[in-house]
Design an enzyme around this catalytic site. Structure first.
Site, PDB file in Angstrom:
ATOM      1  N   HIS A  90      63.631  21.644  43.388  1.00 49.03           N
ATOM      2  CA  HIS A  90      63.583  22.902  44.142  1.00 49.03           C
ATOM      3  C   HIS A  90      62.215  23.551  44.314  1.00 49.03           C
ATOM      4  O   HIS A  90      62.136  24.700  44.710  1.00 49.03           O
ATOM      5  CB  HIS A  90      64.511  23.943  43.487  1.00 49.03           C
ATOM      6  CG  HIS A  90      65.971  23.642  43.627  1.00 49.03           C
ATOM      7  ND1 HIS A  90      66.569  22.538  43.064  1.00 49.03           N
ATOM      8  CD2 HIS A  90      66.964  24.296  44.293  1.00 49.03           C
ATOM      9  CE1 HIS A  90      67.856  22.541  43.355  1.00 49.03           C
ATOM     10  NE2 HIS A  90      68.123  23.572  44.104  1.00 49.03           N
ATOM     11  N   GLY A 116      64.243  18.853  48.553  1.00 47.38           N
ATOM     12  CA  GLY A 116      65.597  18.441  48.182  1.00 47.38           C
ATOM     13  C   GLY A 116      66.592  19.529  48.557  1.00 47.38           C
ATOM     14  O   GLY A 116      67.711  19.246  48.972  1.00 47.38           O
ATOM     15  N   HIS A 117      66.182  20.744  48.403  1.00 46.79           N
ATOM     16  CA  HIS A 117      66.956  21.889  48.898  1.00 46.79           C
ATOM     17  C   HIS A 117      66.125  22.539  49.989  1.00 46.79           C
ATOM     18  O   HIS A 117      65.091  23.145  49.712  1.00 46.79           O
ATOM     19  CB  HIS A 117      67.246  22.878  47.776  1.00 46.79           C
ATOM     20  CG  HIS A 117      68.260  23.928  48.143  1.00 46.79           C
ATOM     21  ND1 HIS A 117      68.229  24.618  49.347  1.00 46.79           N
ATOM     22  CD2 HIS A 117      69.348  24.396  47.469  1.00 46.79           C
ATOM     23  CE1 HIS A 117      69.234  25.466  49.390  1.00 46.79           C
ATOM     24  NE2 HIS A 117      69.941  25.357  48.277  1.00 46.79           N
ATOM     25  N   HIS A 156      75.855  19.558  50.582  1.00 49.42           N
ATOM     26  CA  HIS A 156      75.760  20.919  50.054  1.00 49.42           C
ATOM     27  C   HIS A 156      75.628  21.913  51.211  1.00 49.42           C
ATOM     28  O   HIS A 156      74.725  21.822  52.033  1.00 49.42           O
ATOM     29  CB  HIS A 156      74.549  20.990  49.131  1.00 49.42           C
ATOM     30  CG  HIS A 156      74.417  22.267  48.378  1.00 49.42           C
ATOM     31  ND1 HIS A 156      73.597  23.299  48.799  1.00 49.42           N
ATOM     32  CD2 HIS A 156      75.005  22.697  47.238  1.00 49.42           C
ATOM     33  CE1 HIS A 156      73.668  24.295  47.930  1.00 49.42           C
ATOM     34  NE2 HIS A 156      74.522  23.958  46.974  1.00 49.42           N
ATOM     35  N   GLU A 187      79.658  21.612  46.087  1.00 51.57           N
ATOM     36  CA  GLU A 187      79.610  22.885  46.839  1.00 51.57           C
ATOM     37  C   GLU A 187      79.376  22.552  48.303  1.00 51.57           C
ATOM     38  O   GLU A 187      78.499  23.110  48.965  1.00 51.57           O
ATOM     39  CB  GLU A 187      78.488  23.770  46.301  1.00 51.57           C
ATOM     40  CG  GLU A 187      78.556  23.934  44.782  1.00 51.57           C
ATOM     41  CD  GLU A 187      77.373  24.696  44.192  1.00 51.57           C
ATOM     42  OE1 GLU A 187      76.363  24.868  44.881  1.00 51.57           O
ATOM     43  OE2 GLU A 187      77.472  25.120  43.035  1.00 51.57           O
ATOM     44  N   GLU A 236      80.728  29.365  49.595  1.00 49.73           N
ATOM     45  CA  GLU A 236      79.708  30.150  48.904  1.00 49.73           C
ATOM     46  C   GLU A 236      79.171  31.235  49.832  1.00 49.73           C
ATOM     47  O   GLU A 236      78.914  30.994  51.007  1.00 49.73           O
ATOM     48  CB  GLU A 236      78.574  29.220  48.454  1.00 49.73           C
ATOM     49  CG  GLU A 236      77.515  29.934  47.652  1.00 49.73           C
ATOM     50  CD  GLU A 236      76.485  28.965  47.082  1.00 49.73           C
ATOM     51  OE1 GLU A 236      76.767  27.758  47.005  1.00 49.73           O
ATOM     52  OE2 GLU A 236      75.386  29.445  46.739  1.00 49.73           O
ATOM     53  N   CYS A 275      76.332  32.477  50.010  1.00 51.86           N
ATOM     54  CA  CYS A 275      75.032  32.060  50.561  1.00 51.86           C
ATOM     55  C   CYS A 275      75.198  31.139  51.769  1.00 51.86           C
ATOM     56  O   CYS A 275      74.370  31.147  52.674  1.00 51.86           O
ATOM     57  CB  CYS A 275      74.212  31.328  49.502  1.00 51.86           C
ATOM     58  SG  CYS A 275      73.651  32.383  48.167  1.00 51.86           S
ATOM     59  N   CYS A 277      71.988  33.126  43.006  1.00 54.69           N
ATOM     60  CA  CYS A 277      71.468  32.990  44.374  1.00 54.69           C
ATOM     61  C   CYS A 277      72.163  33.953  45.327  1.00 54.69           C
ATOM     62  O   CYS A 277      71.551  34.471  46.253  1.00 54.69           O
ATOM     63  CB  CYS A 277      71.613  31.557  44.852  1.00 54.69           C
ATOM     64  SG  CYS A 277      73.313  31.010  44.942  1.00 54.69           S
ATOM     65  N   CYS A 278      73.454  34.214  45.098  1.00 55.17           N
ATOM     66  CA  CYS A 278      74.193  35.005  46.087  1.00 55.17           C
ATOM     67  C   CYS A 278      73.828  36.491  46.108  1.00 55.17           C
ATOM     68  O   CYS A 278      73.608  37.044  47.185  1.00 55.17           O
ATOM     69  CB  CYS A 278      75.695  34.825  45.866  1.00 55.17           C
ATOM     70  SG  CYS A 278      76.246  33.125  46.136  1.00 55.17           S
TER      71      CYS A 278
END
Lengths: 639, 639
Positions: B133, B184-185, B262, B314, B330, B332, B409-410
């Site tokens: 990340h 990666g994200h 994801h 997810e 999610e 997000c 994160c949310c």
């Protein structure tokens, strides 16, 4: 207390089951024999026989397969012995002798016999009862020994089994120098009780009782064992492994009220409790078994007789949580359920037990094997959408039967159930014959007053008429189970209706029978539309089609894709016997309609309805015509 | 190509949203500031600020939290900056200065700034782009920097961000001595593009494009990286991690056709593609983003705007697989969806994008935060049966909002969405103002010909009337989005109906406006009963209740247990505004009935029907009155 009617006294010549038993005899037995010998092309080697040869010093190498690989041989022998008991076969007899003498060679001087530890180091034996299945394997050996002795009169395997049982009796028990453990996967309890019945050594029954009594006692043996092995011990959480409910070991068995954990383990535990309780007359034990059994059939059983609503631990879920698409419903678990029901029925006869046996036998168990007897389902879902099974990674439902499994527990379990089918048909006591399942057969009933010949001619599962003809002059009682699905029924003696009032679901005909006396039971098989309890969230607004003992399903082959868009109208179902279809099945067709809509994902437009006739086949026969959608439960077109 | 209207030009005074934005300003911002400082009692320490202090050498210790823990601070700064831009706050300004100067102290001489690697060893940086990340965290820093600069005019964070961006520009690129990797994200793509817009360095936009172009190129960088790290590499199977579709990296982005892996990653990738494509005019890139976006809204989006149908990763599942009880959805991911829709709309305006923003904003995003702004949902299921969530081990749905998350994160994502709400309301070009969401506000529109004042007074989401008053004499075009749910609508100019024919879902009013000219849009909000596509197996025979932009649900509190037994009759729904309930909601009540039956698990008896009125509340407000059952989709009582 009823007792079983010896298998050898039963000759099944039933239109429905006889060909399946023949198939088990002629296809499954040789196929599995070859599989155990790693001789089936394209199938991963089982290594089972090879493990015994290595353990016997006849071959070099390491152990192959699961820690419980031996049990595949023991279950095969049990199933083959039932086949032999009902129809002698020299080849099969010799094959078993061969396997048994090999096992005897592998047996240790002190009687111990589990090839996993013989090969990997005997110093480790009995150190991981929780996970390593030694006592489970032993239990299957004991069941096989009892069956082989009954079938052949030979004590070869019985002696091997007794030597191992004696070894267990020395190692396990209340004494300080003994282990206070019990099986991680139950089965030894039932096996020891059957071995006791065959060999007459009460120590075996006592050990079975000891295993049952120790289970769940604090401090938990498995927890102590985990600590001894330095295994991380989770604190008692909801996790079924952490709180040991996966092993039905979180509380003593007499305190257990609901079915929990691994479904096959739970079933074998209940069968063991019923067997031991029946032999010892221990009411608290049989009451506990019955209480958990009732929780299953009242709140945790699928309409097919499948049990185990979650993959997670191949386990029971919670009351009324019965998802059709992601259940586990292991074939073995349904077999364990009928093993339990049949034993509980002998303790306190009630037609409800036979209803459960019938439900599972004709549906969730038979579905486990393909019509050609060559492929098997481990899981038995009630709804399949193949693309989801393939692409959704948390949906690991088999949507096609497999040739064999690395963990091959189900196929030999199906074998012993089919070849031992007679075990589920009749029970008896000194003067009464209980007919629990209506399967055409000849039986000789060894009453105290003499042997009585009985002929059963049954149209089940397609026709609800069964005729029982007495062939011997005798005074006895005939008890006929009235199936719960029979909304109307009639019993006639030589054509004259008598229909006595049932007691516990059985009608009893007492008296002096003369050769040729014919008792007929007629329960018209009508199509019944079943609703599930409104306590389950899974089937609201849906119905399942049944007829007699058979649960039906829709397949894509007969009804097209997107089965969820089909809605059933209950008016006037049609039925017809299709001789050529799926080895002959009664099909059910109902009027209904299909909903379809435009491509919008969400829209205020009502879907359009197109009339479509829904064609149902028996659930047990699904998946025999290639991969496709299937569902048991269908939307009701509400009026 | 449209551009955003600067946040500072928008003053929201909306009855529905203003209190929520105030709550974000007065409750969420201070709460999160304290959480980042480990000062919230009873909440596990975030360690976020502490990590920066350690990295800056101001404190000793190890790294706390996830590899992406830094992003919580960056997202907080982004959200706080939006709050500041719309309403100045000295305290908040100083708090950000404090955090930014701390971050500057932690920044390495070469510009690198990620506390995880600064603390754990810089030699390892950029060696696990797939899982660690770094570039995701960087992207959030860049977004925060752009927002902070726009809000304050200070270059403090912008300079820190540019130094890190320059560091990335040196390390990543086509040259032989550079890394050919990508995040990666995803997130750096979007962040770099925004940083480019703020700082004007075209290298940043080029690097964003490079990340997008490299992604999915063979040989796969992540696979090579796995091999370099000696990580076991599964061969390309269905497993989303093994084939890298979890990372949207199995094929180049321009070849991707469906949403996979994801869900948040997928959403940030699409937003980045749209942002970069919009800035570079790269049609193939925006077309690809639009294609995958369409797959989501046409086949993989819940009616609430939730996305991500499986917990496993997810992630997105397969087309039309939309289980209401085990979705991930999610918060997000829905935010990422509207970030994408809003950007695609600027490239090629179409009211459909605004429909998606509206759907997610009023439903699946707002549901992520409790009415008091203190508790959050990570997952947003459409059906909850609490006992199943608690006992079924493969059902890990949150049935209650949590105070904070280890992976937080949310909450900050909700913060930046609420304080930055203005970003989603309007778009513009030289002479046209697009009104995408009807939220009461004052806006000053900086047209080339001068600034025009506009007043929007809207009754949304409860009343479908919006009045747009022009406050400045000017010639321009007003484009009003006609919501897709508006079956009837009317546009009036100073009371005179004009209702021009919509183009791409907008009505355009061109001309010379005089101060006081009032344009009204009226879209009567009627209760609409929505059906899902018949391609999805999850909602056959069911309906969802909506009114205007609001999706409704049933809660146990208003309707009792076993919601699945309720059947809705569509005739004459009643609606009433409940001022005291759930901070004021329009409730919908419909006639219907409850099915109930005896205790039998399976029975041929039809369940009984008892009339029961069904009371619906807005989905976003569910779970604010204690734990209980909830469902969005309800059985239709079919006629």
């Amino acid at each position: 207390m009823l007792k079983p009617l010896p298998l050898r006294n039963i000759r099944i010549d039933d239109d429905f089951f006889a060909p399946r038993i023949e198939n088990a005899r002629n296809a499954m037995i040789p196929y599995m024999w070859d599989a155990l010998h790693d001789r089936v092309p394209g199938v991963a080697p089982s290594g089972c026989i090879r493990n015994f040869r290595i353990a016997a010093g006849l071959e070099q190498g390491g152990f192959t397969g699961f820690v419980f690989q031996d049990s595949d041989l023991w279950k095969w022998i049990e199933g083959a012995s039932y086949a032999l008991e009902t129809q002698w076969d020299d080849v099969l007899d010799r094959q078993m002798d061969e396997a048994i003498s090999l096992a005897a060679k592998a047996q240790q001087p002190d009687g111990y016999l589990d090839t996993y530890y013989i090969i990997n180091g005997l110093d480790k034996r009995f150190t991981n009862l929780k996970d390593h299945h030694e006592l489970y394997v032993a239990g299957h050996m004991f069941e096989a020994a009892a069956a082989h002795y009954a079938a052949t009169g030979k004590k070869t395997l019985l002696d091997v089994a007794c030597r191992f049982a004696d070894c267990l009796v020395r190692h396990f028990g209340p004494k300080e120098n003994q282990l206070h453990g019990y099986p991680g996967h139950e089965e030894a309890e039932l096996g020891l009780a059957r071995l006791y019945a065959a060999a007459g050594k009460k120590e075996y029954l006592q050990l079975a009782g000891y295993f049952l009594d120790e289970r769940g006692k604090k401090p938990l043996y498995f927890r102590e064992e985990d600590i001894r092995r330095g295994q991380k011990v989770a604190d008692g959480s909801r996790n079924q492994w952490a709180n040991y409910s996966y092993f039905q070991a979180e509380v003593p068995v007499r305190e257990q009220k609901v079915a929990r954990g691994h479904a096959v383990r739970q079933g074998y535990l209940l069968a063991g409790m019923a067997e031991v309780g029946g032999l010892t007359g221990d009411q608290t034990l049989t009451d506990a078994a019955n209480r958990v059994y009732r929780n299953i059939v009242d709140k945790q059983m699928y309409i097919t007789g499948g049990v185990g609503a979650t993959h997670d631990g191949e386990a029971f879920s919670l009351d009324y949580d019965l998802p059709p698409e992601r259940c586990y419903n292991e074939t073995c678990a349904s077999i364990a359920l009928i093993m339990t029901a049949q034993r509980l029925n002998r303790i306190s006869p009630d037609s409800g037990y036979g209803d459960t046996v019938e439900r599972a036998l004709y549906n969730g168990i038979l579905s486990g094997v393909s019509l050609d007897g060559k492929k098997y389902f481990y899981m038995n879902p009630l709804e399949v959408w193949p693309v989801r099974c393939e692409k959704r990674q948390d949906m690991r439902i088999d949507d096609e039967r497999q040739g064999w499994f690395g963990c091959a527990c189900c196929p030999p379990n199906l074998l012993r159930t089919l070849t031992g089918l007679g075990n589920y048909l009749y029970s008896m006591n000194d003067d009464t014959l209980y007919v629990d399942q209506y399967v055409s057969s000849h039986v000789s009933v060894p009453f105290e007053t003499g042997v009585v010949g009985i002929r059963v001619k049954s149209g089940f599962p397609w026709d609800g008429k069964a005729e029982i003809t007495v062939e011997t002059q005798a005074a006895f009682t005939l008890a006929l189970r009235i199936p719960s699905w029979a909304e109307k029924w009639a019993v006639r003696l030589n054509g004259r209706e008598i229909s006595p009032c049932p007691e516990n679901g059985y009608v009893f005909l007492r008296g002096e029978f003369h050769p040729g006396d014919a008792v007929t039971l007629e329960c018209p098989m009508t199509v019944r539309f079943i609703s599930a309890s409104t306590h389950t969230p899974n089937y609201a607004g849906k119905t399942a089609v049944t007829r007699g003992p058979i649960v039906y399903c829709l397949e894509e082959t007969d009804n097209g894709k997107e089965l969820w868009n089909l809605h059933l109208e209950k008016s006037v179902p049609e039925t017809r016997f299709e001789k050529e279809l799926l080895q002959g099945v009664e099909m059910v067709s109902c009027p209904g309609f299909r909903e379809s809509a435009g491509e919008a994902l969400y829209s205020a437009c009502e879907p359009e309805r197109t009339p479509q006739k829904l064609h149902f086949i028996p659930y047990y026969a699904w998946g025999n015509r290639g991969k496709g959608e299937m569902t048991v439960w269908v939307h009701k077109a509400q009026k």
